[in-house]
Design an enzyme around this catalytic site. Structure first.
Site, PDB file in Angstrom:
ATOM      1  N   CYS B  53       0.828  -1.207   0.000  1.00 34.37           N
ATOM      2  CA  CYS B  53       0.000   0.000   0.000  1.00 34.37           C
ATOM      3  C   CYS B  53       0.862   1.258   0.000  1.00 34.37           C
ATOM      4  O   CYS B  53       0.380   2.342  -0.297  1.00 34.37           O
ATOM      5  CB  CYS B  53      -0.991  -0.009   1.151  1.00 34.37           C
ATOM      6  SG  CYS B  53      -0.281  -0.502   2.694  1.00 34.37           S
ATOM      7  N   HIS B 102      18.947   0.848  -2.632  1.00 29.06           N
ATOM      8  CA  HIS B 102      17.529   1.090  -2.389  1.00 29.06           C
ATOM      9  C   HIS B 102      16.830  -0.173  -1.881  1.00 29.06           C
ATOM     10  O   HIS B 102      16.093  -0.132  -0.900  1.00 29.06           O
ATOM     11  CB  HIS B 102      16.848   1.605  -3.658  1.00 29.06           C
ATOM     12  CG  HIS B 102      15.402   1.928  -3.441  1.00 29.06           C
ATOM     13  ND1 HIS B 102      14.992   3.051  -2.747  1.00 29.06           N
ATOM     14  CD2 HIS B 102      14.262   1.264  -3.788  1.00 29.06           C
ATOM     15  CE1 HIS B 102      13.668   3.066  -2.692  1.00 29.06           C
ATOM     16  NE2 HIS B 102      13.207   1.996  -3.303  1.00 29.06           N
TER      17      HIS B 102
END
Lengths: 292, 425
Positions: B53, B102
């Site tokens: 989400c 990342h």
């Protein structure tokens, strides 16, 4: 004894000066080497425990544990060397008692670590061991032969050993007490600092206090009683009511007695128990200095 | 594998508002479909899609970096029927080393909305396993993701990033565990049946608390909640005399006045022989007189106190994140050198140089003894030796190039370097 000074009176009480070795026995070279290694190990372990407290690297904790163990090995060697020199256990001079006490604290520390696994207890106990051992090195290492009568010697051995176990247990309670107060202050004031995460629960610390005083106090009491018996055997006086010497000991006994029975009877626990074990241990120090 | 051509394209809660994120999200069925489609592009060698989400990210190994990035951006938009021009500014994209860093940060929860939360690692793992079953990953992404899970574990173990509680109910549990050593044999009393009280109670019960009492002004309500929590209901007028049984009290009534005063708690603690009590007052207006906190062995936290704990913990996590970042960076460095070790070319060159060196030396030796040979003969000897070397080294060279593309490629390189003494001259 014609009104000797306090220290003199103690010496005469402890040792049969007629057979005293006037020259004294100094710690042998081997003994000096091993006591220094022990001392350095405890210092290193204290620093490692502080590092662990601050940076929580598990490897540092393990390392600290091994460093303490190394200290204990050399500490034990020192006691062994000393005893083989004097021909008796480490409980006559103030040097020996300090040496013995520090040793016993480490032993009891290891027992509690093994049984209760209180993280960070080492940070609060091992520095104390270091200080006691360091202090002992400034004390006279002379030894005078102990009482020659065998039954008096038996009571002396018992008295000093029991007392030292008791004191060592109280030292652990002292460390746990400081930890408790730090943790309690944080939870109570709702300011949860870095130590809040590092330190164990209040209950675990209070339980430790309960356990060590539960064992320490009866032994200390027995030590107290056997001390009186020894005193009687050695000097035909059941209780030498030397007021200066006796009242601080009585005070110590009372403090721990209140904690021992207080917990059982009226639920004296938590902060009060922690404070009690700190006050108690400070009193012990005080008594010890009076003894010298 | 000189250039890994590793890229990542995505959006997250920092770059993109939720209205757009939800339109770009891939549900599980969509991920399967998308991966199949991505597998079909010749420019994309390996790919993994992570969609939660808070983020949508595609990690891929491509044939050409810039082309690959553009293709992935276009794919994300096109798949959801959106225009890339409109959304382009929301995307962030990373190349090679940046991609590695990342991913390590994401899996270690250093890029999460709630720093250090544990859910993201599970989500990354799920994404990886799904991609593996769809055969869209190869040696590079497999190794990268496995490493990312290790890094996350290391960060969790070596820093306090995930340690402190960052929600009201977990802060309550954490406090309870600093007051009591073991929650298993504790008794908890709920006064009032608020939703948040129920949540906190459930959280505590999950740590093994067995005895639960529920008190409410309306007995039916208490009975209802007691049933769900597997506890027992008490009538409201009983609560004062039963209070002493509770190690932990969670109060959440709608009462406009204090319902627990100093005297009441003092009585209870006395009856408990000073065993500690943890009172959690999440009612607004408050249920428990603040004065109660001054009693020894009683710890009272109201909703604001818990909120303060939560924000302090969050600050603590930010501090820990700095250390975590150092771990991530050193792991990125290690991973890059692993990638370099995958490169077969330098090893092949060295192997050939070594062979050539030996050949020359030996030929010179022989030619020195055979002075009577003509130039032509000498050339023939050179030719012969060279072709022997080439024939011998041909298969190993081809195989090495091929094997280093596989999962355990670096093992072959290592073996070759070792067998031919390429590392010690």
């Amino acid at each position: 004894m014609s009104a000797p000074s306090y220290v003199e009176s103690l010496k005469t009480k402890c040792y049969d000066t007629s057979v005293a070795n006037k020259g004294g026995i100094r710690l042998s070279i081997m003994g000096k080497v091993s006591i220094n290694i022990a001392l350095i190990s405890y210092l290193a372990a204290s620093l490692e425990y502080f590092v662990f407290l601050a940076y929580r690297k598990p490897i540092v904790q393990t390392l600290a544990g091994f460093t303490v163990a190394l200290g204990l090995v050399f500490h034990t060697m020192t006691i062994g060397i000393r005893s083989s020199q004097t021909g008796h256990g480490p409980y006559t001079t103030s040097f020996e008692v300090a040496l013995f006490l520090a040793w016993m604290i480490v032993v009891i520390y290891f027992l509690t670590e093994w049984k209760y696994k209180i993280k960070d207890l080492g940070s609060f106990v091992i520095p104390l061991v270091f200080l006691i051992l360091l202090y002992s090195m400034f004390l006279s290492k002379d030894s005078v032969s102990p009482v020659t009568q065998t039954d008096a010697r038996f009571w002396l051995t018992l008295h000093r050993s029991l007392s030292v176990i008791g004191y060592a247990a109280f030292a652990l309670a002292f460390g746990a007490g400081i930890m408790y107060l730090i943790q309690e202050k944080q939870v109570k004031s709702k300011k949860l600092g870095i130590m809040y995460f590092r330190m164990p629960s209040l209950e675990a610390l209070d339980n430790l206090n309960d356990k060590v005083i539960g064992v320490g106090f009866p032994l200390f009491t027995l030590g107290f009683l056997t001390g009186s018996i020894w005193s009687e055997k050695a000097h035909q006086a059941f209780f030498s009511w030397n007021i200066e010497k006796t009242w601080p000991l009585m005070a110590v006994w009372l403090i721990y007695g209140v904690m021992f029975f207080g917990r059982m009877l009226v639920g004296l626990r938590g902060k009060k128990a922690a404070q009690g074990s700190i006050i108690g241990f400070v009193s012990i120090m005080f008594t010890y200095f009076l003894h010298i | 594998m000189a250039e890994p051509n590793l890229v990542m394209v995505g959006v997250n809660h920092k770059t993109t508002p939720v209205e757009i994120r939800e339109r770009l999200a891939f549900t599980r069925g969509k991920i399967e479909d998308s991966i199949e489609k991505l597998n079909g592009f010749p420019e994309i060698v390996e790919n993994i899609i992570i969609s939660t989400c808070n983020r949508v990210e595609i990690y891929a190994r491509v044939t050409e970096i810039e082309k690959g990035i553009h293709l992935l951006k276009w794919f994300i938009c096109d798949y959801h029927g959106l225009s890339l021009e409109e959304l382009d500014r929301h995307f962030y994209c990373y190349r090679n080393q940046q991609t590695i860093e990342h991913l390590f940060r994401v899996s270690s929860s250093l890029d999460s909305m709630v720093l250090g939360e544990s859910q993201i690692l599970g989500q990354v793992k799920d994404a990886y396993h799904l991609a593996r079953t769809l055969r869209s990953t190869g040696v590079l992404l497999n190794q990268l993701f496995e490493k990312a899970f290790n890094v996350a574990k290391k960060v969790r173990e070596e820093t306090g990033i995930a340690e402190s509680a960052v929600s009201i109910s977990s802060a309550a549990v954490e406090l309870a565990r600093k007051i009591f050593e073991d929650l298993a044999d504790r008794t908890i009393m709920l006064v009032g049946t608020g939703e948040m009280a129920e949540l906190a109670a459930k959280h505590l019960i999950s740590y093994g608390i067995k005895t639960v009492y529920v008190v409410s002004r309306t007995y039916e309500r208490a009975a209802g909640l007691a049933k769900t929590l597997n506890g027992c209901a008490l009538a409201f007028d009983q609560f004062e005399q039963e209070l002493y049984r509770a190690d932990i009290v969670i109060s959440s009534t709608a009462s406009p006045k204090f319902i627990m005063g100093r005297e009441m708690v003092e009585k209870a603690i006395h009856k408990r022989k000073n065993k500690p009590m943890f009172l959690i007052d999440i009612a607004v207006p408050r249920d428990i007189e603040p004065e109660v906190n001054n009693l020894e062995n009683v710890y009272l936290y109201d909703i604001d106190d818990l909120q303060t704990v939560v924000s302090a913990n969050l600050r603590e996590r930010h501090k820990e994140a700095e250390q975590a970042l150092r771990i991530v960076q050193s792991e990125v460095f290690k991973f890059e050198s692993w990638i370099e070790s995958l490169d077969a070319v330098p090893t092949i060159v060295e192997l050939r140089n070594r062979a050539e060196e030996i050949r020359k030396k030996e030929v010179q030796k022989v030619l020195g003894k055979l002075g009577h040979l003509s130039e032509e003969d000498k050339n023939a000897i050179h030719y012969l030796t060279m072709s022997i070397i080439n024939k011998i080294l041909h298969k190993p060279t081809v195989n090495l190039k091929e094997k280093t593309q596989a999962q355990d490629g670096h093992v072959y390189l290592k073996a070759i370097r070792h067998l031919f003494h390429l590392d010690d001259k």
